[in-house]
Scaffold this active site. Structure first.
Site, PDB file in Angstrom:
ATOM      1  N   ASP A 282      81.150  59.637  97.372  1.00 39.38           N
ATOM      2  CA  ASP A 282      81.156  58.948  98.662  1.00 39.38           C
ATOM      3  C   ASP A 282      81.185  59.943  99.821  1.00 39.38           C
ATOM      4  O   ASP A 282      81.611  61.092  99.665  1.00 39.38           O
ATOM      5  CB  ASP A 282      82.390  58.048  98.779  1.00 39.38           C
ATOM      6  CG  ASP A 282      82.250  56.754  97.990  1.00 39.38           C
ATOM      7  OD1 ASP A 282      81.287  56.634  97.212  1.00 39.38           O
ATOM      8  OD2 ASP A 282      83.125  55.877  98.140  1.00 39.38           O
ATOM      9  N   HIS A 423      84.311  62.747  96.181  1.00 40.44           N
ATOM     10  CA  HIS A 423      83.813  62.824  97.559  1.00 40.44           C
ATOM     11  C   HIS A 423      83.084  64.151  97.751  1.00 40.44           C
ATOM     12  O   HIS A 423      83.689  65.217  97.586  1.00 40.44           O
ATOM     13  CB  HIS A 423      84.971  62.718  98.559  1.00 40.44           C
ATOM     14  CG  HIS A 423      85.760  61.450  98.432  1.00 40.44           C
ATOM     15  ND1 HIS A 423      86.734  61.281  97.467  1.00 40.44           N
ATOM     16  CD2 HIS A 423      85.708  60.284  99.129  1.00 40.44           C
ATOM     17  CE1 HIS A 423      87.256  60.067  97.587  1.00 40.44           C
ATOM     18  NE2 HIS A 423      86.657  59.447  98.581  1.00 40.44           N
TER      19      HIS A 423
END
Length: 453
Positions: A282, A423
């Site tokens: 993400d 991430h």
């Protein structure tokens, strides 16, 4: 008797010279340099913090000028500190009802040969009845990188607010109906007080005056032309602004956009009962970290799914294209990672549509899935054509953990059919990824894209 007189004369001359030098130095602080400065290659930094108590998403620009960068970083740190203080005080007064949020985004109103301007949009939700919306505009001189204060720019620094209010009212009176213009909230927002005229950007078109955001029927900004402000600005700034012209410098990089191609689905390997795990990333893309992630995935012959923030795709288009070119999957993670539950249905649609468009434009791929920021689904979410991908396995308070601890936690909690969240704006994710892939491979898991689960 003549020698003392000569000495006194010399001392007096030195004092006069020193005073003249100081006065000249003081004057130079207020004057802008006419020498053209190079165009900045503006990059984008993103900070995302997710705790049970609060969520923080901050996007801010960085330039080759260290002075500008430090001023912006100081601003970011001040906003974070103020938010945490307000959040704590709200909990003490009202109790904890929901996670609080700080969201800051930015735009570049202007970059020219002499000036660089940036505008921040700030949203703070600390559980009180009204969400706080605010903005901050900064103007910088490109020669030395110093922030230009408004009272430096105008000849009459005591009454410039009155002049700006007059010009703004004249402009709006032409654009709004008389009934709308005379509404009390409009008149209050246009009153000649400094707080109504503190967010002003120097641009090649003149002055962009950003209006009070709490009054919905007002336009976002009013542009006052160079001709109207020529006599209001100090001569040095007026001349420099005229030389900026109307040319605006884009922060976007030129990229060769690929033709939309059909990407064939990889053939299934192994039997149908094989244990499968999907790796997801993400908040990217990141121009330095994402390529390192791609290299590790390539070493393990693994494919992953990247949920990208639209604004970061706009800034780092070549990195986004690289992800698609290497056969990985791309999903939608909204335009600038806001808390969707506080937005109107129209604002939610805009967050998703803009991201769909920029990903398709840059990579040739149309996302078919979305991961919602903070895992929160708006009450009137209507994008049924986009599959919502949940957060199956992710480390709690992952920002505070060492890579080894986070990797162990992820591997211990995963089961076949799950998606693991990392991430690719966090440098530690590269090390975590290597450890996770190594352990999952030894346990017989096949790493696939989300669509292949």
């Amino acid at each position: 008797m003549r020698r003392p007189i000569i000495y006194i004369g010399i001392i007096g001359l030195l004092l006069l010279t020193a005073c003249s030098f100081i006065a000249s130095a003081d004057e130079s602080v207020d004057s802008s340099d006419s020498t053209a400065q190079p165009t900045y290659e503006v990059t984008m930094e993103t900070e995302i913090v997710e705790y049970e108590e609060y969520h923080i998403t901050i996007h801010y620009p960085q330039t080759p000028n260290n002075q500008i960068n430090q001023t912006i970083i100081d601003y970011v740190n001040q906003k974070k500190a103020a938010f945490k203080k307000e959040s704590y005080q709200s909990i003490q007064e009202y109790g904890k009802t929901k996670s609080h949020e700080l969201h800051i985004d930015f735009e570049i109103p202007h970059q020219g040969s002499s000036f660089f301007s940036v505008r921040f949009e700030e949203t703070m939700d600390v559980g009180v009845p009204n969400i706080i919306h605010d903005q901050t505009v900064m103007n910088f001189g490109k020669k030395n990188g110093k922030r230009l204060q408004l009272d430096q720019l105008f000849k009459d620094n005591r009454h410039y607010v009155k002049h700006l209010a007059k010009l703004t009212k004249e402009k709006l009176r032409d654009d709004l109906s008389e009934e709308t213009y005379q509404r009390p909230e409009i008149q209050e927002a246009l009153k000649a007080v400094p707080t109504n005229y503190e967010n002003i950007a120097l641009t090649g078109n003149g002055l962009e005056i950003y209006l009070n955001q709490t009054v919905d029927i007002l336009p976002k900004q009013v542009v006052v032309s160079q001709r109207l402000i020529k006599d209001l600005l100090k001569d040095s700034y007026s001349e420099a602004l005229m030389s900026e012209g109307i040319k605006q410098v884009s922060h976007e990089q030129d990229v060769d956009l690929p033709q939309a191609e059909k990407r064939e689905k990889s053939e299934e390997e192994g039997h149908l009962e094989a244990k499968k795990i999907a790796l997801t990333f993400d908040d990217g893309p990141h121009p330095k970290i994402t390529p390192k992630v791609l290299k590790v995935l390539q070493e393990y012959e693994a494919k992953a799914t990247f949920f990208m923030i639209g604004k970061r795709v706009q800034y780092f288009s070549e990195t986004a294209k690289l992800v698609a070119d290497q056969g990985h999957e791309i999903g939608n993670h909204t335009w600038d990672h806001p808390r969707l539950t506080r937005l109107s249905p129209e604002e939610v649609e805009n967050q998703i549509d803009k991201t769909q468009e920029v990903i398709k434009e840059v990579t040739g791929v149309q996302p078919k899935m979305i991961r919602l920021p903070f895992g929160e689904v708006p009450s009137q979410f209507s994008r049924t054509q986009l599959k919502i991908i949940p957060l199956d396995v992710h480390g709690e308070n992952w920002q505070e953990k060492e890579p080894e601890q986070l990797a162990q936690e992820l591997v211990e909690n995963v089961k076949s059919g799950d998606t693991i969240l990392l991430h690719d704006i966090q440098s530690a994710s590269v090390e975590v990824l290597e450890m996770v892939l190594d352990e999952l491979s030894r346990k017989g898991y096949k790493i696939v894209k989300v669509s292949e689960l």
